[in-house]
Write an enzyme that holds these catalytic residues in place. Sequence first.
Site, short mmCIF file in Angstrom:
data_model
loop_
_atom_site.label_atom_id
_atom_site.label_comp_id
_atom_site.label_asym_id
_atom_site.label_seq_id
_atom_site.Cartn_x
_atom_site.Cartn_y
_atom_site.Cartn_z
N CYS A 66 0.84 -1.20 0.00
CA CYS A 66 0.00 0.00 0.00
C CYS A 66 0.87 1.25 0.00
O CYS A 66 1.89 1.31 0.70
CB CYS A 66 -0.92 0.00 1.22
SG CYS A 66 -2.04 1.42 1.25
N CYS A 70 -0.20 4.88 6.93
CA CYS A 70 -0.98 4.79 8.17
C CYS A 70 -0.18 4.04 9.25
O CYS A 70 0.26 2.91 9.04
CB CYS A 70 -2.30 4.07 7.90
SG CYS A 70 -3.29 4.84 6.59
N CYS A 73 -1.09 0.35 10.43
CA CYS A 73 -1.38 -0.69 9.45
C CYS A 73 -0.14 -1.48 9.04
O CYS A 73 0.87 -0.92 8.63
CB CYS A 73 -2.03 -0.07 8.21
SG CYS A 73 -2.56 -1.30 7.01
N CYS A 110 -17.80 -8.47 3.67
CA CYS A 110 -17.02 -7.25 3.47
C CYS A 110 -15.81 -7.53 2.57
O CYS A 110 -14.90 -8.27 2.96
CB CYS A 110 -16.54 -6.72 4.82
SG CYS A 110 -17.88 -6.46 6.01
N CYS A 142 -20.58 -5.31 1.55
CA CYS A 142 -19.89 -4.08 1.91
C CYS A 142 -18.53 -4.09 1.20
O CYS A 142 -17.83 -5.10 1.23
CB CYS A 142 -19.69 -3.99 3.42
SG CYS A 142 -18.78 -2.51 3.96
N CYS A 202 -20.62 3.38 5.77
CA CYS A 202 -20.05 2.71 6.94
C CYS A 202 -18.72 3.40 7.25
O CYS A 202 -17.85 3.49 6.38
CB CYS A 202 -19.85 1.23 6.63
SG CYS A 202 -18.92 0.32 7.89
N ARG A 272 -20.48 -1.74 15.76
CA ARG A 272 -19.86 -3.05 15.56
C ARG A 272 -18.55 -3.16 16.33
O ARG A 272 -17.65 -2.34 16.17
CB ARG A 272 -19.60 -3.28 14.07
CG ARG A 272 -19.08 -4.68 13.76
CD ARG A 272 -18.71 -4.81 12.29
NE ARG A 272 -19.70 -4.17 11.45
CZ ARG A 272 -19.41 -3.55 10.31
NH1 ARG A 272 -18.16 -3.48 9.89
NH2 ARG A 272 -20.36 -2.99 9.60
#
Length: 331
Positions: A66, A70, A73, A110, A142, A202, A272
């Site tokens: 990626c 972040c 992550c 998801c 999702c 979401c 959630r």
Amino acid sequence: MMSYWDHLAQKVIEGYQLSDNEALTILNSPDEELLQLLNGAYQIRKYYYGNKVKLNMIINTKSGACSENCGYCSQSRDSTAPIEKYRMMDKDSIVMGAERAHRLKSGTYCIVASGRGPTNRELQTVTTAVKEIKEKFDMKICACLGILSPEQAKELKKAGVDRYNHNINTSENHHDNITTSHSYEDRVHTVKKAKSAGISPCSGIIVGMKETKKDVVQMAKSLRELDADSIPVNFLHAIDGTLLEGTDELTPSYCLKVLALFRYINPTKEIRISGGREVNLRSLQPMGLYAANSIFIGDYLTTGGQEGTKDHQMLKDMGFEVDYEIAESTV
């Protein structure tokens, strides 16, 4: 006699919105009042959702490599965590994952992919898989593919995607301490693009990233303003090799207070319990469902979760009922 928390819960049910000070009082409440706090949160939860629990399952369709930085992550460009890395799965593999989710009574499947945003080819793989899943299974889909263009959001909606996840992750004030490769506004705008395309928004958060309690309150209130239908509350599972390696700020009781806070501030929304629940809530995992009405089952992106069968047993032992939603959208 009605406790302060029961009284506050009744006011919330009647439409009252907490002040910042009242919200901070929840996070600062003594552990001796935890059961009373959760009872208040449960009154709100029960009013809107009864004893039903929604189940969600993730498939990590593209791992690592990626371009974002972040700090939490393991898939980011700055991470040295030894994770499995692979390009976008093919359509059949994504459909097979949906079959497993269906067997485990997951109402929402998801589809997640690492990266700043999807390429046209990746988007086509996802939309083709979604169409087939919709034909075979009655479940919500999702997608979580990063930053979207309005056109990409429309393509996902056309394919049958019910919900789009793009977490704000932290407060606007704390955002630059977590990542600088995209802005807080980038995340907010993506949620709004999905909503404009007719997809249910979401968006959630990660607690335990050296934020303040005021930051946590602002996260909850920002998601209320965004009108996110589903709010995943993640608890940092600090992975070796990430910028937040070694961070360990959370206790089970504080995690429960955070869940209660989100129920009091977002009373009508799906709250959630998400990543990190096993390592942070530990033996108190079941108590989180007195505030939340949804959990992930199975594994997360690059970390393992509790066995799905144990989650089902936990719900049965608590007297909760699986809410197996039928997908609202059609292709």
